[in-house]
Enzyme design. Structure first.
Site, PDB file in Angstrom:
ATOM      1  CB  SER A   1      -8.012  11.297   0.504  1.00 18.88           C
ATOM      2  OG  SER A   1      -7.463  11.842  -0.273  1.00 18.88           O
TER       3      SER A   1
ATOM      4  CE1 TYR B   1      -3.977   8.429   1.640  1.00 18.47           C
ATOM      5  CE2 TYR B   1      -4.826   9.298  -1.061  1.00 18.47           C
ATOM      6  CZ  TYR B   1      -4.670   9.376   0.828  1.00 18.47           C
ATOM      7  OH  TYR B   1      -5.103  10.546   1.378  1.00 18.47           O
TER       8      TYR B   1
HETATM    9  P1  NAP Z   1       1.396  12.398   8.056  1.00 20.53           P
HETATM   10  O1  NAP Z   1       2.290  14.022   8.151  1.00 20.53           O
HETATM   11  O2  NAP Z   1       2.228  11.728   7.040  1.00 20.53           O
HETATM   12  O3  NAP Z   1       1.034  11.796   9.091  1.00 20.53           O
HETATM   13  C1  NAP Z   1       0.368  10.557   8.703  1.00 20.53           C
HETATM   14  C2  NAP Z   1       0.545   9.959  10.204  1.00 20.53           C
HETATM   15  O4  NAP Z   1       0.250   8.091   9.976  1.00 20.53           O
HETATM   16  C3  NAP Z   1       1.836   9.974  10.813  1.00 20.53           C
HETATM   17  O5  NAP Z   1       1.705  10.681  12.118  1.00 20.53           O
HETATM   18  C4  NAP Z   1       2.415   8.537  11.034  1.00 20.53           C
HETATM   19  O6  NAP Z   1       2.930   8.137  11.746  1.00 20.53           O
HETATM   20  C5  NAP Z   1       1.020   8.159  11.327  1.00 20.53           C
HETATM   21  N1  NAP Z   1       1.017   6.642  10.826  1.00 20.53           N
HETATM   22  C6  NAP Z   1       1.160   5.822   9.381  1.00 20.53           C
HETATM   23  N2  NAP Z   1       1.260   4.434   9.463  1.00 20.53           N
HETATM   24  C7  NAP Z   1       1.374   4.103  10.770  1.00 20.53           C
HETATM   25  C8  NAP Z   1       1.282   3.254  11.429  1.00 20.53           C
HETATM   26  N3  NAP Z   1       1.491   1.638  10.779  1.00 20.53           N
HETATM   27  N4  NAP Z   1       0.333   3.244  13.127  1.00 20.53           N
HETATM   28  C9  NAP Z   1       0.583   4.214  13.131  1.00 20.53           C
HETATM   29  N5  NAP Z   1       0.487   5.256  13.455  1.00 20.53           N
HETATM   30  C10 NAP Z   1       0.872   5.575  11.285  1.00 20.53           C
HETATM   31  O7  NAP Z   1       0.708  12.693   6.663  1.00 20.53           O
HETATM   32  P2  NAP Z   1      -0.415  13.960   6.714  1.00 20.53           P
HETATM   33  O8  NAP Z   1      -0.630  14.775   5.665  1.00 20.53           O
HETATM   34  O9  NAP Z   1      -0.531  14.041   8.206  1.00 20.53           O
HETATM   35  O10 NAP Z   1      -2.226  12.620   6.961  1.00 20.53           O
HETATM   36  C11 NAP Z   1      -3.020  13.019   7.853  1.00 20.53           C
HETATM   37  C12 NAP Z   1      -4.243  12.419   7.510  1.00 20.53           C
HETATM   38  O11 NAP Z   1      -5.019  13.399   6.135  1.00 20.53           O
HETATM   39  C13 NAP Z   1      -4.054  10.888   6.468  1.00 20.53           C
HETATM   40  O12 NAP Z   1      -5.590  10.366   6.593  1.00 20.53           O
HETATM   41  C14 NAP Z   1      -4.481  11.638   4.939  1.00 20.53           C
HETATM   42  O13 NAP Z   1      -4.780  10.138   4.223  1.00 20.53           O
HETATM   43  C15 NAP Z   1      -5.380  11.938   5.235  1.00 20.53           C
HETATM   44  N6  NAP Z   1      -5.011  13.532   3.932  1.00 20.53           N
HETATM   45  C16 NAP Z   1      -3.778  14.289   4.016  1.00 20.53           C
HETATM   46  C17 NAP Z   1      -3.841  15.457   2.418  1.00 20.53           C
HETATM   47  C18 NAP Z   1      -3.259  15.746   3.133  1.00 20.53           C
HETATM   48  O14 NAP Z   1      -3.087  16.750   1.594  1.00 20.53           O
HETATM   49  N7  NAP Z   1      -2.115  16.156   4.165  1.00 20.53           N
HETATM   50  C19 NAP Z   1      -5.028  15.652   2.492  1.00 20.53           C
HETATM   51  C20 NAP Z   1      -6.101  14.617   1.482  1.00 20.53           C
HETATM   52  C21 NAP Z   1      -6.043  13.276   3.028  1.00 20.53           C
HETATM   53  P3  NAP Z   1       5.361   8.175  11.748  1.00 20.53           P
HETATM   54  O15 NAP Z   1       5.148  10.134  12.071  1.00 20.53           O
HETATM   55  O16 NAP Z   1       5.399   7.819  12.210  1.00 20.53           O
HETATM   56  O17 NAP Z   1       5.293   7.971  10.518  1.00 20.53           O
END
Ligand code: NAP
Length: 246
Positions: free
Chosen positions: A153, A166
């Site tokens: 990130s 985070y």
């Molecule tokens: P998201 O929609 O919240 O997805 C996160 C995923 O992680 C969900 O599928 C969630 O499952 C899963 N998860 C959370 N806790 C878990 C656990 N205990 N066991 C198994 N699975 C678990 O977020 P996202 O934005 O797609 O994020 C994906 C990645 O990109 C992350 O690493 C995030 O830090 C990174 N990121 C995102 C952004 C952004 O702008 N979106 C920017 C920088 C980095 P549930 O659906 O079951 O909760």
């Protein structure tokens, strides 16, 4: 945006494990990999969400996916070993691992950061990525070439005030990826890279920036060119690097 056009069937015959595959970026990656010929193993907490992704892959006539309900917060060594055993017995191989699952925790100063939340964030965002990678290594080592992608990130590349656990978890993810790359670079055909997705319209992003209009951000599907590139054989020379998806 990272620019890459994949050749047809880029991922044919590859088996790829994706953590957090039920929603957001992980879901988009699962669909993208499957639509490019991979068999994807969908790992996540909530089985209903994984089933929905499974069905979408099925409807697209892509290779049949597999569902692995798995809680990265509570999993122990036995659970990880069972997971890898079941991948081996069902598919006999593993070519890619996308470490994607994470939680945001709370945005608050260190002085008021809850210890419980701190531990939970580090457990899911860092320790679980270590464990999943560690247990998958023997299978990945058997592949002709394999790819491990860690999700970082902007908050990990250069830590932000108030993003507490985070930011720390993502900075440590960069370090974990680098340690693994250095250990493997001369002895294996596994490449290890990190991805910063950049601001993307997902549940986590709206939790972090509640006032932002998601319509002004790229959708998860739009940042997939880099995710695809790093899993396919066009990226064999990429190792130990930090990438930006946009
Ligand atoms: P998201 O929609 O919240 O997805 C996160 C995923 O992680 C969900 O599928 C969630 O499952 C899963 N998860 C959370 N806790 C878990 C656990 N205990 N066991 C198994 N699975 C678990 O977020 P996202 O934005 O797609 O994020 C994906 C990645 O990109 C992350 O690493 C995030 O830090 C990174 N990121 C995102 C952004 C952004 O702008 N979106 C920017 C920088 C980095 P549930 O659906 O079951 O909760």
């Amino acid at each position: 945006m990272f620019d890459y056009q994949a050749p047809a069937n880029l991922l044919k015959d590859k088996v790829i494990l994706i953590s957090g595959a039920g929603s957001g970026i992980g879901k988009a990656a699962a669909l993208t990999y499957a639509n490019n010929g991979a068999t994807v193993i969908l790992l996540g907490r909530k089985v209903e969400k994984l089933e929905q992704v499974y069905d979408e892959i099925d409807q697209a006539n892509a290779p049949k996916a597999a569902i692995t309900p798995f809680d990265l917060e509570g999993a122990n060594e036995e659970n990880y070993q069972e997971l890898v055993n079941s991948i081996y017995s069902e598919f006999g191989r593993l070519d890619g691992l996308l470490n994607n699952a994470s939680i945001l925790g709370t945005l608050t100063p260190i002085q008021s950061y809850s210890l419980t939340t701190w531990n939970q964030v580090l457990q899911i965002n860092l320790n679980a990525q270590f464990a999943l990678s560690k247990y998958c290594l023997p299978l990945l080592q058997e592949a002709d070439n394999a790819s491990i992608v860690f999700t970082s990130s902007g908050a990990g590349r250069k830590p932000y005030a108030y993003w507490g656990a985070y930011s720390v978890s993502k900075a440590a993810t960069e370090a974990l990826a680098q340690v693994l790359f250095l250990e493997l670079e001369n002895t294996s055909k596994i490449r290890v890279n990190t991805v910063n997705p950049g601001g993307t319209a997902t549940k986590m992003r709206s939790q972090a920036f509640p006032g932002e209009n998601p319509a002004n951000l790229p959708k998860s599907e739009e940042i997939m060119p880099l995710y695809l590139y790093l899993m396919g054989d066009d990226s064999l020379q990429e190792n130990g690097k930090q990438f930006d998806a946009q």
